[in-house]
Design an enzyme around this catalytic site. Sequence first.
Site, PDB file in Angstrom:
ATOM      1  N   LYS A  77       3.240 -11.954   6.930  1.00 52.56           N
ATOM      2  CA  LYS A  77       1.800 -11.879   7.177  1.00 52.56           C
ATOM      3  C   LYS A  77       1.135 -13.011   6.401  1.00 52.56           C
ATOM      4  O   LYS A  77       1.539 -13.310   5.272  1.00 52.56           O
ATOM      5  CB  LYS A  77       1.292 -10.522   6.696  1.00 52.56           C
ATOM      6  CG  LYS A  77      -0.166 -10.237   7.006  1.00 52.56           C
ATOM      7  CD  LYS A  77      -0.539  -8.810   6.590  1.00 52.56           C
ATOM      8  CE  LYS A  77      -1.973  -8.466   6.962  1.00 52.56           C
ATOM      9  NZ  LYS A  77      -2.316  -7.070   6.613  1.00 52.56           N
ATOM     10  N   SER A 152      -4.524  -4.353  10.291  1.00 56.03           N
ATOM     11  CA  SER A 152      -4.753  -5.778  10.273  1.00 56.03           C
ATOM     12  C   SER A 152      -3.478  -6.592  10.466  1.00 56.03           C
ATOM     13  O   SER A 152      -3.554  -7.771  10.799  1.00 56.03           O
ATOM     14  CB  SER A 152      -5.409  -6.179   8.946  1.00 56.03           C
ATOM     15  OG  SER A 152      -4.540  -5.901   7.862  1.00 56.03           O
ATOM     16  N   SER A 176      -2.927  -0.678   7.695  1.00 51.25           N
ATOM     17  CA  SER A 176      -2.646  -1.927   8.400  1.00 51.25           C
ATOM     18  C   SER A 176      -1.181  -2.246   8.692  1.00 51.25           C
ATOM     19  O   SER A 176      -0.912  -3.188   9.428  1.00 51.25           O
ATOM     20  CB  SER A 176      -3.251  -3.099   7.644  1.00 51.25           C
ATOM     21  OG  SER A 176      -4.624  -3.138   7.885  1.00 51.25           O
TER      22      SER A 176
HETATM   23  N1  GLN Z   1      -8.530  -0.902   9.066  1.00 53.42           N
HETATM   24  C1  GLN Z   1      -8.716  -0.748   7.653  1.00 53.42           C
HETATM   25  C2  GLN Z   1      -9.791  -1.680   7.173  1.00 53.42           C
HETATM   26  O1  GLN Z   1     -10.329  -2.356   7.966  1.00 53.42           O
HETATM   27  C3  GLN Z   1      -7.430  -0.950   6.936  1.00 53.42           C
HETATM   28  C4  GLN Z   1      -7.103  -2.377   6.689  1.00 53.42           C
HETATM   29  C5  GLN Z   1      -5.826  -2.550   5.920  1.00 53.42           C
HETATM   30  O2  GLN Z   1      -5.042  -1.620   5.734  1.00 53.42           O
HETATM   31  N2  GLN Z   1      -5.626  -3.753   5.425  1.00 53.42           N
HETATM   32  O3  GLN Z   1     -10.116  -1.749   6.034  1.00 53.42           O
END
Ligand code: GLN
Length: 489
Positions: A77, A152, A176
């Site tokens: 990532k 994400s 994410s």
């Molecule tokens: N969707 C969640 C957010 O927008 C989780 C994001 C994540 O786990 N990095 O914060």
Amino acid sequence: MHRLTISEMARMLKQGDCSSVELTQHFLDRIETYDTKINSFVTVCPEQALRAAEAADQQLSTGSPTSPLLGIPIAHKDLFSTEGVLTTSCSKMLANYTPPYTATCVEKLNQAGMVMLGKTNMDEFAMGSSNETSYFGPCCNPWNTEYVPGGSSGGSAAAVAAGLVPATTGTDTGGSIRLPAAYCGITGIKPTYGRVSRWGMTAFASSLDQAGPMAQNAYDCALILETMAGHDAQDATSLNTPVPHYIKDLNQPLEGLRIGLPEEFFSDQLNPEINQILHQTIETLKELGMSVQSVTLPNSALCIPIYYILAPAEASSNLARFDGVRYGYRCKDPASIEDLYIRSRAEGFGDEVKRRIIVGTHVLSSGAYNAYYQKAQKVRTLIKHDFDQVFSQVDVVFAPTAPSTAFKIGEKVDDPISMYLCDIYTTAANLAELPALTAPAGFHQGLPVGFQLIGGHLEEYKLLHIAHQLQQVTDFHQQHPADFDFEEG
Ligand code: GLN
């Protein structure tokens, strides 16, 4: 060749049926052919990858591979620092940032001889559930390219699902790793907070962030997690406890293990067809000898409200370092130091990141601190207590990963609340610092459905064990999106 598991690839390499250079080239070719359809990679580094593959081949030729991951391709990532390779966090702010060092968990995989093919697409600074906030454009779901891959870590999930790389790393602050794993039909695990070092991983919400592997199955995740995990003196929150040999017990029977189904997670909010698919998985687990009982997580309705206070609060503080002075984007011709700060941040951050900074700054401000931030911290403790109760009765919690399957690109971009609600089943594990895994449970209207297992503190091995046993008797994890499998290598 690209649909083999990591252990199968390792066997081929060991027997000399194929070299790491050939394997690496195969995946690089696939990225070139297919990634234009899904945009899962933001950086590909062929020269570096082939050099690493040559080094792996050299070591393989000695006849005694030091790690089962030696010579196996992987992608990271774009939140993980990689020395000499662009690390953008998919933000304009860091669009040309090349770090001088490598994140600890990536370094551990490098040391094991894994071959990094490149960096994967993600929501800007890991904020989002759909990969649509990326500065480099959305990534698409390989099962249907009109749909989001989840976020994400969307690029990491889509690349594995499309067979462009055998495994990837992701990060999970509120879901994410698990959400994109569910939407793309792969397996991913968010370890216990502190199990994997956060050093070199761009910080979003430091008390929630955790890195983990994403792969085609639980066995591959276990192999990678074993290598990524472990104490790191450079991360003060890293846990100083030995890392188990996860793959050792994966083949034990499941008899006697107890599953808890939280009432609150199987309510009307869950799509009924998904509920039915999840119950088929529960039936299979029963056939494998597990017992099932209902449990309750009474404070779970508060997870989303408090996550969206705590995560932005920490983000607003972490992102203060991007000021146009030390590194990252700087605006043109600033008129004053103030103008430099203001315009660099206004031009460098995207809308969702700004929204988080505004919310976070507000909940930390003196007038709002007690009412929001402090209260949210107290509720976080209650959520941890709920899980303590549950784990005095059962071994693992079985839950949905998401209330629906993947949605269409564009469907939720203008509606942050409905986007935030995608995380309704995932944030609890982050708030309670517990390990949680997602793996495929079936399909609904052609799109993958994932289930989630949440475990007790440092009990990753139970999650991997259950998922692995399930994958011995089901084949959802072996189904692949058709459009990426024309060519066989
Ligand atoms: N969707 C969640 C957010 O927008 C989780 C994001 C994540 O786990 N990095 O914060």
